[in-house]
Write a protein that holds these residues in place. Structure first.
Motif, PDB file in Angstrom:
ATOM      1  N   LEU A  25     -19.625  25.896  25.285  1.00  0.00           N
ATOM      2  CA  LEU A  25     -20.811  26.367  25.985  1.00  0.00           C
ATOM      3  C   LEU A  25     -21.793  25.216  26.229  1.00  0.00           C
ATOM      4  O   LEU A  25     -22.095  24.458  25.314  1.00  0.00           O
ATOM      5  N   ALA A  26     -22.238  25.072  27.481  1.00  0.00           N
ATOM      6  CA  ALA A  26     -23.219  24.020  27.808  1.00  0.00           C
ATOM      7  C   ALA A  26     -24.553  24.648  28.187  1.00  0.00           C
ATOM      8  O   ALA A  26     -24.594  25.785  28.671  1.00  0.00           O
ATOM      9  N   HIS A  27     -25.639  23.919  27.948  1.00  0.00           N
ATOM     10  CA  HIS A  27     -26.982  24.357  28.378  1.00  0.00           C
ATOM     11  C   HIS A  27     -27.310  23.571  29.646  1.00  0.00           C
ATOM     12  O   HIS A  27     -27.702  22.402  29.581  1.00  0.00           O
ATOM     13  N   THR A  60     -31.717  23.721  30.106  1.00  0.00           N
ATOM     14  CA  THR A  60     -32.219  25.075  29.840  1.00  0.00           C
ATOM     15  C   THR A  60     -31.277  25.797  28.880  1.00  0.00           C
ATOM     16  O   THR A  60     -30.102  25.988  29.218  1.00  0.00           O
ATOM     17  N   PRO A  61     -31.775  26.205  27.714  1.00  0.00           N
ATOM     18  CA  PRO A  61     -30.886  26.894  26.772  1.00  0.00           C
ATOM     19  C   PRO A  61     -30.324  28.186  27.347  1.00  0.00           C
ATOM     20  O   PRO A  61     -31.017  28.921  28.061  1.00  0.00           O
ATOM     21  N   TYR A  87     -34.561  26.846  21.111  1.00  0.00           N
ATOM     22  CA  TYR A  87     -34.269  28.264  21.320  1.00  0.00           C
ATOM     23  C   TYR A  87     -34.775  29.037  20.101  1.00  0.00           C
ATOM     24  O   TYR A  87     -34.611  28.588  18.966  1.00  0.00           O
ATOM     25  N   LYS A  88     -35.361  30.206  20.341  1.00  0.00           N
ATOM     26  CA  LYS A  88     -35.911  30.995  19.230  1.00  0.00           C
ATOM     27  C   LYS A  88     -34.860  31.979  18.733  1.00  0.00           C
ATOM     28  O   LYS A  88     -34.427  32.859  19.482  1.00  0.00           O
ATOM     29  N   PHE A 120     -35.754  30.071  33.310  1.00  0.00           N
ATOM     30  CA  PHE A 120     -35.509  30.046  31.857  1.00  0.00           C
ATOM     31  C   PHE A 120     -36.247  31.210  31.209  1.00  0.00           C
ATOM     32  O   PHE A 120     -37.138  31.802  31.816  1.00  0.00           O
ATOM     33  N   ASP A 121     -35.850  31.515  29.992  1.00  0.00           N
ATOM     34  CA  ASP A 121     -36.473  32.611  29.256  1.00  0.00           C
ATOM     35  C   ASP A 121     -37.645  32.026  28.460  1.00  0.00           C
ATOM     36  O   ASP A 121     -37.449  31.396  27.417  1.00  0.00           O
ATOM     37  N   ALA A 122     -38.862  32.240  28.981  1.00  0.00           N
ATOM     38  CA  ALA A 122     -40.036  31.587  28.387  1.00  0.00           C
ATOM     39  C   ALA A 122     -40.350  32.125  26.991  1.00  0.00           C
ATOM     40  O   ALA A 122     -41.000  31.441  26.196  1.00  0.00           O
TER      41      ALA A 122
END
Ligand SMILES: Cc1ncc(COP(=O)(O)O)c(C=O)c1O
Length: 436
Positions: free
Chosen positions: A157-159, A163-164, A193-194, A306-308
């Motif tokens: 898997l790549a970001h 962007t994660p 990433y959270k 991206f997911d802020a």
């Protein structure tokens, strides 16, 4: 096709004096000190203080126990893939890859270095379609792939572009299917990433993690890469394999296949000089992304999303996607392309040609792996299941293929952290003129 420079839409815009790059190395001077240190102390080979320092500093930054310096991100990915193959399927014969006859679920929209190591190890990459919220591996398509090929035990898997991806979902799916993850954080060093309320750096999210110091990356060693892990055993194995798999004997003794993949102390000197500037580079790239977002907001386009709430990208490359309704005709063959000009519309081909005519470098979105000639016979899985052979003379098929759509409508914008605000405003103006 048009001669952009003669096109009246671009009247009054002068070419950039020097070239504007997509993402070029940014040296600060400290690199020279550590390269000199290597040369003056005569430690120029694959052992030395610079290597020790950068391994410690990166491990600390990313939050892993061990970092192993290698000649390239590709080398890190290869050894990560081999480690995963050995763990899952045992040691292979010297003339065989560890993944012989095995499927591996892989990111589709990525650089081919992410996935080629699967082939080096004789495995079969199965490409997983992309989602639209972060432009990374779609967890729903991954679920489908496990329904279709339940024996699969490895995910690469790549970001993309820093962007994660949707790691919470992907980690859950991997756990459910007892699969390992190779995380390719080559483009995303410094992105976070959270997870469970805690920020985790990309490069610390997989079972095997890789970063790159290639010349175009957020920081560079001119070349180089690293394998990152919490496992001492894996770190030791990668060190051994990367230095020709020498055994502890007075002569050259080999019980395993080896590679010449170790980082040199000179390259490590360049990396050592760059690490203190990683956060500055990220801040500069973020400012570039935000300036584009603001400057392009009146056009029928969007930026790479991206997911802020759950992620903080490193903003390595700023990209844009043209709305479907504003796409002018643009046809791509295997090597050539043609586009039309249409009022109120544009295409990646036209915008990239316009930028190039003014001496600014953009790039098409990475062409998906399932569309690459080399991998065209490989399986491709979308949210609907098999992504190949869905249509025939009588059935139109749904045509779901997010990666192909991003490639068709998207492009990477000049994202060099040395670009001035004035230069970037000119890029934004050129893009506007393409839509006239
Ligand atoms: C996603 C991705 N993976 C792997 C690599 C390979 O890294 P390297 O060039 O250091 O071998 C790159 C870039 O070069 C990349 O963009």
């Amino acid at each position: 096709m048009i001669d952009i420079r003669k096109d009246p839409r671009f009247k009054g815009i002068e070419p950039f004096a020097g070239r504007l790059w997509l993402s070029s190395p940014t040296m600060h001077g400290d690199e020279q000190r550590w390269v000199d240190d290597a040369i003056l102390t005569n430690w120029v080979s694959t052992v030395g203080r610079n290597i020790d320092e950068v391994e410690n500093q990166i491990a600390e930054y990313v939050g892993v126990k061990y970092a192993v310096g290698l000649g390239a991100g590709t080398a890190a990915l290869h050894l990560a893939t081999k480690l995963a193959g050995e763990r899952l399927y045992g040691q292979a014969l010297p003339n065989e890859g560890t993944l012989a006859g095995k499927r591996v679920f892989c990111s589709d929209v990525t650089f081919d270095a992410s996935v080629n190591p699967v082939a080096y190890e004789d495995g079969e990459a199965v490409y997983i379609d992309t989602e639209r919220e972060t432009w990374n591996m779609d967890p729903a398509a991954l679920e489908k792939a496990f329904e279709m090929y339940p024996d699969t035990r490895l995910i690469v898997l790549a970001h993309l572009y820093g962007t994660p991806g949707k790691m919470e979902e992907i980690l859950r799916i991997a756990k459910e299917h007892d699969a390992l993850i190779i995380e390719d954080a080559a483009e995303s060093l410094g992105a976070r990433y959270k997870l469970g309320g805690k920020w985790v750096e990309t490069g610390a999210l997989g079972d095997y993690n890789c970063i790159s110091f290639n010349g175009n990356k957020i920081i560079t060693g001119s070349s180089g890469g690293m394998f990152l892990t919490d496992s001492k055993e894996d770190a030791d194995k990668v060190r051994k394999w990367s230095t020709q798999s020498r055994e502890a004997a007075p002569w050259y003794q080999h019980e395993e296949i080896g590679y010449n993949y170790r980082m040199s102390n000179i390259i490590a000197g360049v990396v050592r000089g760059q690490i203190p500037y990683l956060d500055d580079h990220i801040a500069q790239k973020k400012a570039i992304y935000e300036r584009y977002r603001e400057g392009l907001k009146d056009l029928p386009v969007s930026m790479n999303p991206f997911d802020a709430k759950k992620s903080e990208p490193n903003y390595w490359l700023s990209c844009m996607l043209i709305d479907e309704k504003a796409m002018a005709r643009h046809i791509r063959g295997e090597r050539d392309e043609m586009w039309d000009t249409e009022p109120g519309k544009s295409s990646p081909g036209e915008i990239l040609a316009a930028l190039a005519a003014f001496r600014a470098e953009g790039r098409p979105i990475w062409k998906p792996m399932h569309m690459q000639p080399i991998y065209r016979t490989h399986k491709f899985v979308t949210t609907e299941g098999n992504g190949r052979g869905k249509s025939n003379a009588y059935i139109a098929g749904s045509g779901i293929d997010v990666g192909a759509d991003l490639f068709r409508r998207g492009l990477c914008l000049p994202s060099d952290n040395k670009m001035t605000a004035g230069q970037q405003d000119k890029v934004i103006e050129i893009i506007h003129r393409c839509f006239l």
